[in-house]
Design an enzyme around this catalytic site. Structure first.
Site, PDB file in Angstrom:
ATOM      1  N   HIS A   1      -9.431   1.053   4.825  1.00  0.00           N
ATOM      2  CA  HIS A   1      -8.146   1.245   5.510  1.00  0.00           C
ATOM      3  C   HIS A   1      -8.377   2.148   6.729  1.00  0.00           C
ATOM      4  O   HIS A   1      -9.203   3.065   6.684  1.00  0.00           O
ATOM      5  CB  HIS A   1      -7.119   1.874   4.557  1.00  0.00           C
ATOM      6  CG  HIS A   1      -5.742   1.849   5.145  1.00  0.00           C
ATOM      7  ND1 HIS A   1      -5.318   2.791   6.049  1.00  0.00           N
ATOM      8  CD2 HIS A   1      -4.720   0.977   4.991  1.00  0.00           C
ATOM      9  CE1 HIS A   1      -4.076   2.492   6.421  1.00  0.00           C
ATOM     10  NE2 HIS A   1      -3.693   1.394   5.798  1.00  0.00           N
TER      11      HIS A   1
ATOM     12  N   ASN B   1       0.879  -1.169   0.000  1.00  0.00           N
ATOM     13  CA  ASN B   1       0.000   0.000   0.000  1.00  0.00           C
ATOM     14  C   ASN B   1       0.917   1.220   0.000  1.00  0.00           C
ATOM     15  O   ASN B   1       1.505   1.558   1.027  1.00  0.00           O
ATOM     16  CB  ASN B   1      -0.894  -0.026   1.249  1.00  0.00           C
ATOM     17  CG  ASN B   1      -1.696   1.261   1.397  1.00  0.00           C
ATOM     18  OD1 ASN B   1      -1.706   2.109   0.508  1.00  0.00           O
ATOM     19  ND2 ASN B   1      -2.372   1.401   2.532  1.00  0.00           N
ATOM     20  N   TRP B   2       1.038   1.826  -1.162  1.00  0.00           N
ATOM     21  CA  TRP B   2       1.964   2.967  -1.279  1.00  0.00           C
ATOM     22  C   TRP B   2       1.463   4.205  -0.557  1.00  0.00           C
ATOM     23  O   TRP B   2       2.210   5.167  -0.382  1.00  0.00           O
ATOM     24  CB  TRP B   2       2.203   3.300  -2.761  1.00  0.00           C
ATOM     25  CG  TRP B   2       3.010   2.298  -3.519  1.00  0.00           C
ATOM     26  CD1 TRP B   2       3.450   1.077  -3.075  1.00  0.00           C
ATOM     27  CD2 TRP B   2       3.493   2.428  -4.859  1.00  0.00           C
ATOM     28  NE1 TRP B   2       4.159   0.443  -4.063  1.00  0.00           N
ATOM     29  CE2 TRP B   2       4.198   1.252  -5.164  1.00  0.00           C
ATOM     30  CE3 TRP B   2       3.369   3.421  -5.834  1.00  0.00           C
ATOM     31  CZ2 TRP B   2       4.804   1.037  -6.409  1.00  0.00           C
ATOM     32  CZ3 TRP B   2       3.965   3.223  -7.077  1.00  0.00           C
ATOM     33  CH2 TRP B   2       4.684   2.035  -7.354  1.00  0.00           C
ATOM     34  N   LYS B   3       0.184   4.221  -0.187  1.00  0.00           N
ATOM     35  CA  LYS B   3      -0.425   5.422   0.417  1.00  0.00           C
ATOM     36  C   LYS B   3      -0.148   6.617  -0.511  1.00  0.00           C
ATOM     37  O   LYS B   3      -0.055   6.430  -1.722  1.00  0.00           O
ATOM     38  CB  LYS B   3       0.076   5.623   1.850  1.00  0.00           C
ATOM     39  CG  LYS B   3      -0.112   4.338   2.674  1.00  0.00           C
ATOM     40  CD  LYS B   3       0.081   4.512   4.148  1.00  0.00           C
ATOM     41  CE  LYS B   3      -0.139   3.168   4.837  1.00  0.00           C
ATOM     42  NZ  LYS B   3      -0.074   3.251   6.296  1.00  0.00           N
TER      43      LYS B   3
ATOM     44  N   GLU C   1      -6.834   4.565   7.829  1.00  0.00           N
ATOM     45  CA  GLU C   1      -6.679   6.007   7.557  1.00  0.00           C
ATOM     46  C   GLU C   1      -7.944   6.570   6.908  1.00  0.00           C
ATOM     47  O   GLU C   1      -8.319   7.721   7.148  1.00  0.00           O
ATOM     48  CB  GLU C   1      -5.429   6.233   6.689  1.00  0.00           C
ATOM     49  CG  GLU C   1      -4.165   6.002   7.514  1.00  0.00           C
ATOM     50  CD  GLU C   1      -2.963   5.502   6.754  1.00  0.00           C
ATOM     51  OE1 GLU C   1      -2.914   5.637   5.517  1.00  0.00           O
ATOM     52  OE2 GLU C   1      -2.050   4.950   7.405  1.00  0.00           O
TER      53      GLU C   1
ATOM     54  N   GLY D   1       2.925  -1.111   4.226  1.00  0.00           N
ATOM     55  CA  GLY D   1       2.980   0.320   3.941  1.00  0.00           C
ATOM     56  C   GLY D   1       4.395   0.753   3.604  1.00  0.00           C
ATOM     57  O   GLY D   1       4.907   0.504   2.506  1.00  0.00           O
TER      58      GLY D   1
ATOM     59  N   GLY E   1       2.610   2.312  10.770  1.00  0.00           N
ATOM     60  CA  GLY E   1       3.529   3.437  10.613  1.00  0.00           C
ATOM     61  C   GLY E   1       4.211   3.846  11.911  1.00  0.00           C
ATOM     62  O   GLY E   1       4.822   4.906  11.984  1.00  0.00           O
TER      63      GLY E   1
ATOM     64  N   SER F   1       3.645  -2.132  10.281  1.00  0.00           N
ATOM     65  CA  SER F   1       5.102  -2.147  10.505  1.00  0.00           C
ATOM     66  C   SER F   1       5.757  -3.480  10.141  1.00  0.00           C
ATOM     67  O   SER F   1       6.715  -3.905  10.797  1.00  0.00           O
ATOM     68  CB  SER F   1       5.439  -1.744  11.950  1.00  0.00           C
ATOM     69  OG  SER F   1       4.986  -0.427  12.207  1.00  0.00           O
TER      70      SER F   1
ATOM     71  N   GLU G   1      -5.194  -5.007  10.456  1.00  0.00           N
ATOM     72  CA  GLU G   1      -4.202  -3.950  10.663  1.00  0.00           C
ATOM     73  C   GLU G   1      -4.491  -3.235  11.981  1.00  0.00           C
ATOM     74  O   GLU G   1      -5.317  -2.315  12.017  1.00  0.00           O
ATOM     75  CB  GLU G   1      -4.261  -2.934   9.518  1.00  0.00           C
ATOM     76  CG  GLU G   1      -3.884  -3.511   8.168  1.00  0.00           C
ATOM     77  CD  GLU G   1      -3.273  -2.457   7.255  1.00  0.00           C
ATOM     78  OE1 GLU G   1      -2.231  -2.741   6.663  1.00  0.00           O
ATOM     79  OE2 GLU G   1      -3.815  -1.337   7.161  1.00  0.00           O
TER      80      GLU G   1
END
Ligand code: 13P
Length: 250
Positions: free
Chosen positions: A94, A11-13, A96, A232, A172, A211, A166
């Site tokens: 997700h 997931n490149w975000k 976020e 990530g 992160g 992570s 997650e």
């Protein structure tokens, strides 16, 4: 015997550029031949991913989609638009999106349905915050997030779908759930689906995210109910992502 083939998704975000992506994808393509991997890139780079990855072992997808098919929804992107760019996967719910953009369980379920209706494989993210873990409601939170999808789409909708556990506190932060902590929640998720459909639960791919890096991938992937990862930060570093995919392929 494990029937499930592990799958690692990056997931490149909101990271990357045409130039950076070209370098990263050029490094991943030869290194991941024959490996089950996906990259979920920002919308503007789907065409680039399609051009570079077409015919390779690496699939590509998006990080979000609209619950609507078309219409006056400024700024939104539909499932059929993702299909136009050869996407196979799309991340839904997700943390976020849930926490920063207010996506409710119901909205996430609607997006999941929209993805499947178009033939995309949804990667449904679930997971608890630190407060929730410390209050002992991890299973209740994950159950509520899964129930929203079961209520809208039925347990059958999990056939061919992917769930990603997650824990928000591990995303992160450099704090990975221990293999035992992750395994416990993965087993809970599989058990919850198994209560409704044991065969389907046995096939369900449940990824761990939070992570994950090359250094901790092997012990996570060795857990019986961890079927790959949603990665990530480490998915932006070719050597790291390749090493994680290789750990999952063992
Ligand atoms: P990190 O691997 O950077 O912790 O991110 C996990 C994640 O959110 C993947 O979707």
């Amino acid at each position: 015997m494990r029937m499930r083939k592990k799958l690692v998704a990056g997931n490149w975000k909101m990271h990357g550029s045409l130039a950076e992506n070209a370098v990263l994808l050029a490094a991943l393509k030869p290194a991941l031949v024959g490996v089950n991997a996906v990259v979920c890139v920002p919308f503007p780079y789907l065409a680039q991913a399609q051009t570079i990855l077409n015919g390779s072992s690496i699939a590509w997808g998006a990080q979000n989609l609209s619950e609507h098919n078309k219409g006056a929804f400024t700024g939104e992107v539909s499932a059929s638009m993702l299909l136009d760019f050869g996407c196979s996967y799309v991340i839904v719910g997700h943390s976020e999106r849930r926490s920063l953009y207010g996506e409710s369980d119901g909205l996430v379920a609607a997006k999941y349905v929209a993805a499947q209706a178009a033939g995309l494989t949804p990667i449904l993210c679930v997971g608890e915050s630190l407060d929730e873990r410390e209050s002992g409601v991890t299973e209740a939170v994950v159950a509520r997030q899964l129930d929203a999808v079961i209520k809208l789409a039925g347990v059958d909708s999990f056939a061919g779908a992917i769930v990603a556990y997650e824990p928000v506190w591990a995303i992160g932060t450099g704090k990975t759930a221990s293999p035992e902590q992750a395994q416990a929640v993965h087993a809970f998720i599989r058990g919850k689906i198994a209560a409704l459909d044991p065969d389907l639960a046995g096939q369900l791919i449940i990824q761990y995210g939070g992570s994950v890096k090359a250094a901790n991938a092997a012990e996570l992937m060795a857990q019986p109910d961890i079927d790959g990862g949603l990665i990530g930060g480490a998915s932006l570093v070719a050597d790291e992502f390749v090493a994680i995919c290789q750990a999952a392929a063992k």
